[in-house]
Design a protein around this motif. Structure first.
Motif, PDB file in Angstrom:
ATOM      1  N   LEU A   1      13.752   3.779   1.268  1.00 38.29           N
ATOM      2  CA  LEU A   1      14.069   2.440   1.022  1.00 38.29           C
ATOM      3  C   LEU A   1      14.898   2.538  -0.017  1.00 38.29           C
ATOM      4  O   LEU A   1      15.928   2.426  -1.216  1.00 38.29           O
ATOM      5  N   LYS A   2      13.525   2.470  -1.537  1.00 36.35           N
ATOM      6  CA  LYS A   2      14.386   2.409  -3.014  1.00 36.35           C
ATOM      7  C   LYS A   2      15.324   3.435  -3.019  1.00 36.35           C
ATOM      8  O   LYS A   2      16.202   2.639  -4.646  1.00 36.35           O
ATOM      9  N   GLN A   3      15.305   4.889  -2.752  1.00 39.61           N
ATOM     10  CA  GLN A   3      15.868   6.017  -3.129  1.00 39.61           C
ATOM     11  C   GLN A   3      17.539   5.533  -2.457  1.00 39.61           C
ATOM     12  O   GLN A   3      18.284   5.887  -3.312  1.00 39.61           O
ATOM     13  N   ALA A   4      17.477   5.233  -1.710  1.00 46.04           N
ATOM     14  CA  ALA A   4      19.041   3.895  -1.095  1.00 46.04           C
ATOM     15  C   ALA A   4      18.960   2.973  -1.443  1.00 46.04           C
ATOM     16  O   ALA A   4      19.971   2.779  -1.469  1.00 46.04           O
ATOM     17  N   GLY A   5      18.582   2.713  -2.290  1.00 45.06           N
ATOM     18  CA  GLY A   5      18.936   0.981  -3.144  1.00 45.06           C
ATOM     19  C   GLY A   5      18.984  -0.002  -3.441  1.00 45.06           C
ATOM     20  O   GLY A   5      19.367  -1.067  -3.409  1.00 45.06           O
ATOM     21  N   TYR A   6      17.462  -0.288  -2.229  1.00 46.93           N
ATOM     22  CA  TYR A   6      17.853  -1.376  -1.235  1.00 46.93           C
ATOM     23  C   TYR A   6      16.624  -2.551  -2.188  1.00 46.93           C
ATOM     24  O   TYR A   6      15.192  -1.091  -2.985  1.00 46.93           O
ATOM     25  N   PRO A   7      16.750  -3.307  -2.825  1.00 48.12           N
ATOM     26  CA  PRO A   7      15.014  -3.905  -3.200  1.00 48.12           C
ATOM     27  C   PRO A   7      13.529  -4.063  -2.407  1.00 48.12           C
ATOM     28  O   PRO A   7      14.435  -4.622  -1.289  1.00 48.12           O
ATOM     29  N   VAL A   8      13.216  -4.098  -2.720  1.00 53.94           N
ATOM     30  CA  VAL A   8      12.261  -4.337  -1.734  1.00 53.94           C
ATOM     31  C   VAL A   8      11.018  -4.841  -1.757  1.00 53.94           C
ATOM     32  O   VAL A   8       9.584  -4.747  -2.863  1.00 53.94           O
ATOM     33  N   ASP A   9      10.420  -6.417  -1.851  1.00 54.25           N
ATOM     34  CA  ASP A   9       9.499  -7.022  -1.614  1.00 54.25           C
ATOM     35  C   ASP A   9       8.281  -6.768  -0.435  1.00 54.25           C
ATOM     36  O   ASP A   9       7.371  -7.509  -1.225  1.00 54.25           O
ATOM     37  N   GLY A  10       8.698  -6.306   0.504  1.00 55.90           N
ATOM     38  CA  GLY A  10       8.005  -6.465   1.402  1.00 55.90           C
ATOM     39  C   GLY A  10       7.899  -5.188   2.403  1.00 55.90           C
ATOM     40  O   GLY A  10       9.254  -5.312   2.314  1.00 55.90           O
ATOM     41  N   LEU A  11       6.625  -4.601   2.729  1.00 55.57           N
ATOM     42  CA  LEU A  11       7.654  -3.268   4.338  1.00 55.57           C
ATOM     43  C   LEU A  11       6.069  -3.350   5.278  1.00 55.57           C
ATOM     44  O   LEU A  11       4.745  -3.632   4.258  1.00 55.57           O
TER      45      LEU A  11
END
Length: 121
Positions: free
Chosen positions: A51-61
């Motif tokens: 997700l992070k490599q694809a450019g998403y902000p991630v506040d929770g998974l």
């Protein structure tokens, strides 16, 4: 759905551009971005990395623990949204490619995306 249907061994899986832009738009305006997936917990780190490599902000998974694997996907995802709400968040949008992503409440509005002609169902 946050990434295109793609063999898992070809990483990183590319983002669905419009969904990524929506997530970035929300993040830039102070909204938290959570991902609730039916994927097993054993691939939590890989999913987070992708997700992070694809450019998403991630506040929770949120991924399924072993006991969650025996639960209906829709019930699991509903429980996860309820837990996020219990932490004080208001879920204003829920986006998914399957009806199991959208049932059960704990969201103001749901948005159904394509499921690649059943390949993800």
């Amino acid at each position: 759905l946050e990434t295109h249907f793609h063999p898992f061994w070809k990483l990183p899986t590319p983002a669905v551009g419009a969904v990524r832009e929506l997530a970035r738009y929300a993040d830039a305006r102070g909204a938290a971005v959570f991902f609730v997936t039916a994927r097993p917990g054993i691939i939590h780190s890989l999913t987070d990395w992708n997700l992070k490599q694809a450019g998403y902000p991630v506040d929770g998974l949120r991924v399924r623990s072993l006991p969650d694997l025996f639960e209906e996907v829709s019930a699991y995802k509903t429980e996860q949204r309820a837990e996020i709400e219990a932490k004080g968040y208001k879920i204003i949008a829920n986006i998914g490619n399957n009806t199991t992503d959208l049932v059960g409440g704990h969201v103001e509005r749901g948005f159904k995306l394509p499921d690649y002609d059943g390949a993800l169902s």
